[in-house]
Scaffold this active site. Sequence first.
Site, PDB file in Angstrom:
ATOM      1  CE  LYS A  81      -3.927   1.866   2.676  1.00  0.00           C
ATOM      2  NZ  LYS A  81      -4.768   1.616   3.878  1.00  0.00           N
ATOM      3  CB  SER A 155      -7.939   3.486   3.228  1.00  0.00           C
ATOM      4  OG  SER A 155      -7.081   2.895   4.174  1.00  0.00           O
ATOM      5  CB  SER A 179      -8.349   0.749   6.105  1.00  0.00           C
ATOM      6  OG  SER A 179      -9.065   1.951   6.232  1.00  0.00           O
TER       7      SER A 179
END
Length: 470
Positions: A81, A155, A179
């Site tokens: 990420k 997210s 997330s």
Amino acid sequence: MDLADVCFAGAAAQAELLRAGELSSRELVDATLRRIERHDRELNAYRLVFAEQALARAAEADERRAHGEDAPLLGVPIAVKEDLAIAGLPTTTGTYAVDRTEPADSEVVRRLRAAGAVIVGRTRMPELGLWPYTESAFAGATRNPWSPEHTSGGSSGGSASAVCAGLAGAAIGSDGAGSIRIPAASTGIYGLKPQRGRVSLHPNGEQWTGMVVTGPLSRHVRDWALVADQIRGSLPSDPVAAIPPRTSFVEAAATAPGKLRVAVSLKPWVAGAPVDERVQAAVLGMAELLRELGHEVVERDPTLLDPTTQLALAPRYLSSAAESVAALDRPEAVERRTRQVAAMGRAVPRWLVMRSLRFGERFSQVANQVFEHVDVLLTPTLTKPPIRVGEWQGRSTFTALLAANRYTAFLPQWNIAGNPAASVPAGFTPEGLPLAVQLVGRPHDECTLLSLSSQIEQARPWADQRPSGF
């Protein structure tokens, strides 16, 4: 050998194939990069793809193996990420308001490389991780492989899309209010939020008043366990250290859980948040499966100190958002909605944030009382199936925050408490959208969740299903 099948096999099977000499890392990484090139124009899962570097690292992995070396992830393609530091690049966190480059890799990335992983790219997230979907004005939407009209969640939406579509053997995400679990549920893959302090956040230290943790997203439970075993562990500089697990995560995933007592709850912590009947059916169906597997299932709701539960979250979330914006190189460059959330955060007085932290400690103690009676808590992950891309675009920032709060009404309390919590695939809606349930464990007890999740996966496999066109 069908390389598409190998790309969907998951990190653990890929590591075994590489170790057995069934294929080379160069072949596997090249196939992964080709899939990214072919499919990511539609999905928008990656912000950066490290094609040249990845192929070079794959060749190095093959050379190491030819000389008799081995490592747990040697030659396996992994995505990370964009909130994880990578040496020489800015840590972009879903924005274009960062210019400073990082002097060194984050501890998670360093450990992945030490385990032999090939980092193939950096996955997308919403700006500063504020939303349960991955969309922005400058980057567009990250889409769900099962239905491009729907979000892959957030997210860690880019990481989830990449794993779901076979564009990485596994991926790293982060979870500050759901997330990891939100995108795992949205895309029908496995995502376990580790115990607070299980994985080092260095060089960042505590994030979002201690609510943020980092961990994998994966196709199989054993993929999660393999990757998590390589990145777990704290540093002396970390503010929190989890109690060491009773065994390795790989061993836990391979071990039957024994008879457990499981509480099932459909009560959201957000008063008035409706739970879709399809989600309710998925949870009750999972409860019935657990009974069939020999577990004792009881109805029991955790105590959540109603009606003031939001005091444990809202001031921390809003003030942390404001601090994150202020720390950017160019805070004026963020999107309008991000500026509005930050403005709300600046209006929160410091005394209220401190009260929220103290209330969170009490909240955690009370919420964990359920584990005096049971081993695992079963709830929905999300209150409804994945939302459509742009579904909340026309709403004001305040009403969008309220909608997000209701959508994720079973998740943030376990960031506040710190407990491990997993999103487990639980079938599909009649329209073909993924459904999921959440399994919450006692503090520091990922091992029970892994054993139970693995048993569920064996009884009702999910990873053999692939989205059409991928």
